[in-house]
Design an enzyme around this catalytic site. Structure first.
Site, short mmCIF file in Angstrom:
data_model
loop_
_atom_site.label_atom_id
_atom_site.label_comp_id
_atom_site.label_asym_id
_atom_site.label_seq_id
_atom_site.Cartn_x
_atom_site.Cartn_y
_atom_site.Cartn_z
N CYS A 196 0.84 -1.20 0.00
CA CYS A 196 0.00 0.00 0.00
C CYS A 196 0.88 1.26 0.00
O CYS A 196 1.49 1.58 -1.01
CB CYS A 196 -0.97 -0.05 1.18
N HIS A 210 -3.38 -5.75 1.05
CA HIS A 210 -2.67 -5.99 2.31
C HIS A 210 -2.59 -7.49 2.62
O HIS A 210 -3.52 -8.07 3.20
CB HIS A 210 -3.39 -5.30 3.47
N GLU A 218 -0.79 -8.92 4.91
CA GLU A 218 -0.68 -9.13 6.36
C GLU A 218 -2.04 -9.18 7.03
O GLU A 218 -2.17 -9.66 8.16
CB GLU A 218 0.19 -8.04 6.99
#
Length: 217
Positions: free
Chosen positions: A86, A194, A196
């Site tokens: 990002c 994302h 994660e």
């Protein structure tokens, strides 16, 4: 293995990345404050999401001058694995480690939603745990994720296999449905979604865990 996680004033996904790497994969991590220059002992580096330096001027425009990124450039040029998520992707384009620019979303709205992606891993170091053409789902959360580049350069990137993640349903107007790019060496990956945030079934899926697990060999 120890992974460095760069922290700028305004980063807000650094702890999420640490949780995914340590809690899900058992890796060691080290936070790298933006003024640091010591990358010794690190085997990979992650630029997390957030709003580095408040996103003043434009996303990543101030962060590109951080001392830690001078060393990161050398690390990447030596073949070290670098992941920009990002805001981290935005920083990588501002640095010139990846081509193009990330601009305001097509409808000028902040997007926070799941995104279906098609993976075209090629030689990208970070995507070797996925199959060619595989569909995965990762969350997005950005206001400036619209990838833009000269049409001729986009065609060249596609010919060289550097467009490695595409939106199945383009949410932000990115040229070529680009969600993620790798460099010519395959060791640097920038993506707007994302990974994660997709490492635990309780948070909606584990498609992102395989990306981070690529560090395990």
């Amino acid at each position: 293995m120890t992974v460095g996680i760069v922290v700028f004033p305004g980063s807000n996904c650094d702890r999420d990345v640490r949780w995914a790497l340590e809690g899900c994969l058992g890796l060691q991590t080290r936070f790298l404050w933006h003024e640091e220059r010591d990358l010794s002992g690190l085997e990979a580096v992650v630029l997390p999401g957030g709003f580095s330096y408040g996103d003043y001027l434009r996303c990543g425009a101030i962060a590109r001058f951080a001392p830690v990124l001078e060393e990161l450039r050398h690390f990447a040029e030596r073949g070290g694995p670098v992941l920009g998520i990002c805001n981290g992707f935005q920083v990588l384009t501002e640095m010139g480690l990846l081509p193009g620019a990330l601009t305001r979303n097509e409808r000028l709205h902040f997007l926070c939603e799941p995104a279906d992606l098609q993976v075209e891993p090629g030689s990208c170091r970070w995507l070797q745990n996925y199959g060619e053409g595989e569909r995965i789902a990762l969350p997005i959360a950005h206001g400036e994720g619209r990838f833009q580049v000269d049409p001729e350069q986009l065609a060249a990137l596609e010919d060289r296999g550097q467009v490695v993640l595409r939106y199945a349903a383009n949410p932000n107007g990115s040229m070529g449905d680009v969600a993620g790019l790798t460099n010519a060496g395959g060791n640097v990956l920038g993506l707007m979604p994302h990974p994660e945030r997709a490492c635990d079934p309780l948070t909606g899926g584990t498609d992102g865990q395989r990306m981070l697990a690529s560090l395990l060999g």
